[in-house]
Write a protein that holds these residues in place. Structure first.
Motif, PDB file in Angstrom:
ATOM      1  N   ALA A  18      34.763  12.314 -93.322  1.00  0.00           N
ATOM      2  CA  ALA A  18      33.738  11.966 -92.576  1.00  0.00           C
ATOM      3  C   ALA A  18      33.331  12.987 -91.123  1.00  0.00           C
ATOM      4  O   ALA A  18      34.259  13.600 -90.633  1.00  0.00           O
ATOM      5  CB  ALA A  18      33.934  10.846 -91.725  1.00  0.00           C
ATOM      6  N   ASP A  19      32.424  13.126 -90.750  1.00  0.00           N
ATOM      7  CA  ASP A  19      31.983  14.066 -89.650  1.00  0.00           C
ATOM      8  C   ASP A  19      31.803  13.181 -88.490  1.00  0.00           C
ATOM      9  O   ASP A  19      30.675  12.283 -88.491  1.00  0.00           O
ATOM     10  CB  ASP A  19      30.683  14.884 -89.874  1.00  0.00           C
ATOM     11  N   SER A  20      32.290  13.356 -87.247  1.00  0.00           N
ATOM     12  CA  SER A  20      32.290  12.860 -86.171  1.00  0.00           C
ATOM     13  C   SER A  20      30.741  13.385 -85.272  1.00  0.00           C
ATOM     14  O   SER A  20      30.280  14.505 -85.800  1.00  0.00           O
ATOM     15  CB  SER A  20      33.342  12.882 -85.023  1.00  0.00           C
ATOM     16  N   VAL A  21      30.191  12.573 -84.576  1.00  0.00           N
ATOM     17  CA  VAL A  21      28.885  12.857 -83.750  1.00  0.00           C
ATOM     18  C   VAL A  21      29.140  13.158 -82.310  1.00  0.00           C
ATOM     19  O   VAL A  21      30.259  12.671 -81.641  1.00  0.00           O
ATOM     20  CB  VAL A  21      27.647  11.836 -83.999  1.00  0.00           C
ATOM     21  N   SER A  22      28.367  14.035 -81.798  1.00  0.00           N
ATOM     22  CA  SER A  22      28.423  14.341 -80.307  1.00  0.00           C
ATOM     23  C   SER A  22      27.692  13.142 -79.700  1.00  0.00           C
ATOM     24  O   SER A  22      26.591  12.963 -80.205  1.00  0.00           O
ATOM     25  CB  SER A  22      27.916  15.502 -79.909  1.00  0.00           C
ATOM     26  N   LEU A  23      28.192  12.467 -78.643  1.00  0.00           N
ATOM     27  CA  LEU A  23      27.628  11.405 -77.986  1.00  0.00           C
ATOM     28  C   LEU A  23      27.132  11.751 -76.451  1.00  0.00           C
ATOM     29  O   LEU A  23      28.044  12.559 -75.980  1.00  0.00           O
ATOM     30  CB  LEU A  23      28.532  10.165 -78.000  1.00  0.00           C
ATOM     31  N   SER A  24      26.048  11.224 -76.168  1.00  0.00           N
ATOM     32  CA  SER A  24      25.779  11.304 -74.499  1.00  0.00           C
ATOM     33  C   SER A  24      26.766  10.830 -73.741  1.00  0.00           C
ATOM     34  O   SER A  24      27.503  10.024 -74.344  1.00  0.00           O
ATOM     35  CB  SER A  24      24.513  10.843 -74.230  1.00  0.00           C
ATOM     36  N   LYS A  25      26.919  11.216 -72.768  1.00  0.00           N
ATOM     37  CA  LYS A  25      27.906  10.614 -71.529  1.00  0.00           C
ATOM     38  C   LYS A  25      27.766   8.978 -71.428  1.00  0.00           C
ATOM     39  O   LYS A  25      28.868   8.417 -71.826  1.00  0.00           O
ATOM     40  CB  LYS A  25      27.884  11.252 -70.246  1.00  0.00           C
ATOM     41  N   ASP A  26      26.507   8.401 -71.539  1.00  0.00           N
ATOM     42  CA  ASP A  26      26.406   7.191 -71.490  1.00  0.00           C
ATOM     43  C   ASP A  26      26.802   6.488 -72.784  1.00  0.00           C
ATOM     44  O   ASP A  26      27.719   5.675 -72.685  1.00  0.00           O
ATOM     45  CB  ASP A  26      24.881   6.913 -71.222  1.00  0.00           C
ATOM     46  N   LYS A  27      26.570   6.980 -73.797  1.00  0.00           N
ATOM     47  CA  LYS A  27      26.987   6.417 -74.977  1.00  0.00           C
ATOM     48  C   LYS A  27      28.446   6.541 -75.308  1.00  0.00           C
ATOM     49  O   LYS A  27      29.229   5.673 -75.805  1.00  0.00           O
ATOM     50  CB  LYS A  27      26.346   6.927 -76.173  1.00  0.00           C
ATOM     51  N   LEU A  28      29.161   7.492 -74.841  1.00  0.00           N
ATOM     52  CA  LEU A  28      30.528   7.663 -74.944  1.00  0.00           C
ATOM     53  C   LEU A  28      31.228   6.778 -74.095  1.00  0.00           C
ATOM     54  O   LEU A  28      32.260   6.198 -74.496  1.00  0.00           O
ATOM     55  CB  LEU A  28      30.917   9.162 -74.498  1.00  0.00           C
TER      56      LEU A  28
END
Length: 65
Positions: free
Chosen positions: A35-45
């Motif tokens: 599985a590959d993780s995704v980069s999240l915006s600061k708000d989503k993180l």
């Protein structure tokens, strides 16, 4: 790559339990999951981390198949 707790057949579990007795320590069996993780915006993180804290678990956002 993720590593959840492995599902084991009885013979594999027996082998691990035998090793635990021999070395005097618990052993955790993990299975690999591609599985590959995704980069999240600061708000989503921050939302993900808040839910981690609430549920007392580790969460990983992954790319859909």
């Amino acid at each position: 790559m993720l590593y959840p707790i492995a599902s084991l057949e009885a013979d594999k579990l027996d082998a691990i339990q035998s090793l635990e007795k021999e070395i005097g320590s618990p052993v955790v069996a993990l299975a690999s999951v591609d599985a590959d993780s995704v980069s999240l915006s600061k708000d989503k993180l921050e939302k993900l981390q808040a839910l981690e804290d609430e549920l007392d678990v580790v969460l990983v956002a992954v790319k859909p198949n």
